[in-house]
Design a protein around this motif. Sequence first.
Motif, PDB file in Angstrom:
ATOM      1  N   VAL A  23       0.807  -1.243  -0.223  1.00  0.00           N
ATOM      2  CA  VAL A  23       0.031   0.073  -0.159  1.00  0.00           C
ATOM      3  C   VAL A  23       1.017   1.323   0.070  1.00  0.00           C
ATOM      4  O   VAL A  23       0.494   2.036  -0.683  1.00  0.00           O
ATOM      5  CB  VAL A  23      -0.816  -0.064   1.185  1.00  0.00           C
ATOM      6  N   SER A  24       1.973   1.251   0.849  1.00  0.00           N
ATOM      7  CA  SER A  24       2.937   2.518   0.991  1.00  0.00           C
ATOM      8  C   SER A  24       3.533   2.778  -0.455  1.00  0.00           C
ATOM      9  O   SER A  24       3.573   3.831  -0.982  1.00  0.00           O
ATOM     10  CB  SER A  24       3.816   2.204   1.670  1.00  0.00           C
ATOM     11  N   LEU A  25       3.865   1.661  -1.407  1.00  0.00           N
ATOM     12  CA  LEU A  25       4.448   1.897  -2.579  1.00  0.00           C
ATOM     13  C   LEU A  25       3.467   2.411  -3.510  1.00  0.00           C
ATOM     14  O   LEU A  25       3.722   3.384  -4.541  1.00  0.00           O
ATOM     15  CB  LEU A  25       5.112   0.557  -3.262  1.00  0.00           C
ATOM     16  N   PHE A  26       2.221   1.884  -3.506  1.00  0.00           N
ATOM     17  CA  PHE A  26       1.164   2.224  -4.604  1.00  0.00           C
ATOM     18  C   PHE A  26       0.753   3.486  -4.349  1.00  0.00           C
ATOM     19  O   PHE A  26       0.543   4.357  -5.259  1.00  0.00           O
ATOM     20  CB  PHE A  26       0.092   1.137  -4.717  1.00  0.00           C
ATOM     21  N   ASP A  27       0.535   3.826  -3.005  1.00  0.00           N
ATOM     22  CA  ASP A  27       0.308   5.200  -2.582  1.00  0.00           C
ATOM     23  C   ASP A  27       1.471   6.060  -3.352  1.00  0.00           C
ATOM     24  O   ASP A  27       0.912   7.401  -3.651  1.00  0.00           O
ATOM     25  CB  ASP A  27       0.102   5.636  -1.296  1.00  0.00           C
ATOM     26  N   ALA A  28       2.571   6.025  -3.149  1.00  0.00           N
ATOM     27  CA  ALA A  28       3.595   6.968  -3.499  1.00  0.00           C
ATOM     28  C   ALA A  28       3.374   6.944  -4.853  1.00  0.00           C
ATOM     29  O   ALA A  28       3.547   8.133  -5.547  1.00  0.00           O
ATOM     30  CB  ALA A  28       4.926   6.114  -3.160  1.00  0.00           C
ATOM     31  N   PHE A  29       3.563   5.900  -5.853  1.00  0.00           N
ATOM     32  CA  PHE A  29       3.053   6.143  -7.092  1.00  0.00           C
ATOM     33  C   PHE A  29       1.683   6.986  -7.417  1.00  0.00           C
ATOM     34  O   PHE A  29       1.821   7.849  -8.396  1.00  0.00           O
ATOM     35  CB  PHE A  29       3.040   4.950  -7.800  1.00  0.00           C
ATOM     36  N   PHE A  30       0.558   6.582  -6.898  1.00  0.00           N
ATOM     37  CA  PHE A  30      -0.683   7.277  -7.167  1.00  0.00           C
ATOM     38  C   PHE A  30      -0.262   8.864  -6.926  1.00  0.00           C
ATOM     39  O   PHE A  30      -1.135   9.692  -7.662  1.00  0.00           O
ATOM     40  CB  PHE A  30      -1.565   6.627  -6.347  1.00  0.00           C
ATOM     41  N   ARG A  31       0.048   9.171  -5.905  1.00  0.00           N
ATOM     42  CA  ARG A  31       0.076  10.491  -5.356  1.00  0.00           C
ATOM     43  C   ARG A  31       1.046  11.203  -6.357  1.00  0.00           C
ATOM     44  O   ARG A  31       0.912  12.266  -6.887  1.00  0.00           O
ATOM     45  CB  ARG A  31       0.660  10.926  -4.055  1.00  0.00           C
ATOM     46  N   SER A  32       2.181  10.842  -6.907  1.00  0.00           N
ATOM     47  CA  SER A  32       3.009  11.156  -7.790  1.00  0.00           C
ATOM     48  C   SER A  32       2.372  11.460  -9.160  1.00  0.00           C
ATOM     49  O   SER A  32       2.308  12.779  -9.693  1.00  0.00           O
ATOM     50  CB  SER A  32       4.156  10.385  -8.119  1.00  0.00           C
ATOM     51  N   GLY A  33       1.455  10.682  -9.464  1.00  0.00           N
ATOM     52  CA  GLY A  33       0.559  10.782 -10.836  1.00  0.00           C
ATOM     53  C   GLY A  33      -0.325  11.602 -10.620  1.00  0.00           C
ATOM     54  O   GLY A  33      -0.568  12.184 -11.705  1.00  0.00           O
ATOM     55  N   ALA A  34      -0.989  11.878  -9.570  1.00  0.00           N
ATOM     56  CA  ALA A  34      -2.282  12.651  -9.245  1.00  0.00           C
ATOM     57  C   ALA A  34      -1.849  14.064  -9.147  1.00  0.00           C
ATOM     58  O   ALA A  34      -2.740  14.903  -9.444  1.00  0.00           O
ATOM     59  CB  ALA A  34      -2.980  12.092  -8.116  1.00  0.00           C
TER      60      ALA A  34
END
Length: 408
Positions: A234-245
Motif C-alpha cells: 500500500v505504501s508503494l502504490f500510494d507513493a506512485f498514485f500521489r505522484s501521478g495525481a
Amino acid sequence: MATEAQPPAGKGPQTGNILEVLLVFLRLGLTSFGGPIAHLGYFREELVVRRKWLDEQAYAELVGLCQFLPGPASSQVSFSIGLMRAGYGGALAAWIGFTLPSAVALVLFAYGAGALDGPVGRGLVHGLKLVAVAIVAQAVWHMARTLCPDRERASIAVVSALVILFSSSSAAQIGAIALGGAAGLWLCRHAPPVPPRPIRMPVSRSAGVLALIAFFGLLIGLPLVDVMTSSPLVSLFDAFFRSGALVFGGGHVVLPLLSEAIVAPGWVSESAFLAGYGAAQAMPGPLFTFAAYLGTVATIGPRGIAGAVLGLIGIFLPGILILLGTLPFWDTFRQRRGAQAAMSGVNAAVVGLLAAALYDPVWTGSVTSIGDFGIALAGLVLLTAWRAPPLAVVVFSALGGIAMALAH
C-alpha cells in the motif's frame, strides 16, 4: 457523449477494433522518441494526417483538455483516441501499446540488461533525439496553418510560446493555455460559429462521476489505509498514485515528486534513481514508465516484475480516472458559442506550446553541431516533401547519430 463521430470529409464511419488500436499504438510506443510534446507530433502525423481517425480541430481540443488535467498528457491523449476508436477495450489497448515497449526496456535495464554505453550507444541515443526535431517542426507548421489562420490566433500562439519560454514554472503550460482560452473568448467572439463534429466517447455521465469519486477516494483514502495497515504494498502504490495525481504538465515534472516519494524514504538509492532516469531518457513512449524501473528495484513491495506492474498502474491510474471523469461533460461544453471562442484560443495556445517546445527542450537538447542540424533538416524533408513514414525517419536519424559518433 454517446453521439457517433462524423468522419472527416470524404471518409466513412470512424470505427475500429481493439487489435487495430493495439497495433497502431504499439508501433507508436516503439518509435515515439523525444518526450510528451514530440509524442503529440507523432500522434498527429499517424492518427490525424495518415489514418484520419479524427480531424485537426478535435485533436487540438483533446490536446488542450489533457494539458489542463493532471497526469501524463500524451498518454491521456492516446487513451482518449483509443476510447473514441474502439471503446473501453480500445482505450486499454492504446495505453498498453504505447506504454509496454519502454516499460519492458526499463525493467530489463533494472535487471542489468540493455544499458547503452560506448560511442555506438551514445550515437544511437543522440540520433533518436534528433527525430523529435523533425517531428515537432512538422507538427508546428501544419497545425499553425490550420489553427492560427488569422492575426488574432497567430498572436495568441506567439504570446503563449513566450510565456512558456520565459517561465521556469511547471505551471507555465497550464497558464499559457488558460491565457489562450481567455484571449480567444475576447478576440474570437465575433467569429462565425463552427458546429464542432461530435466526438464518440462512450463514457456516460454516471461513469464519469464514479471515476471522479474513485480518483478523490484513492487520493484521500490510500494514505489513511497506509497508516492503518503499514503495508509495504500500500505504501508503494500510494507513493506512485500521489505522484501521478499531483503532476500538471506530465513528463519531467513528475521526477521531483517521485524523488520525494521513493528516494526520500530510502526505498531506492539516489544513484539508482538517476541511472534509471538516464535510461528512461533514451526510451520511446511516456516518461512515466520510469515507474516500472522504480517498482522493479524498490526495496519494499513486491519488487521485480510485480513491482513494475504496481508502479505502472499506480502512476497512470489517476490521470486515466480524472480523464474519464471529465470526458462526459466535455462535448456539451464545446457546443456553446462562447466555449468555441475560448477553444479557438486554446487551440492557438497549443500551437504556441509546441513551438516553444520545438526550441526548448527539443532543439536545445538535440542540435549541438552542424551535423545534428543536417540530420534534423533531412528528417524534416523526408517527412514533408517525400512523405516518408515516421519509422523511416527514426531509422535514418539513428543511423546518422551512430555515424557521427563513430566519426569522432
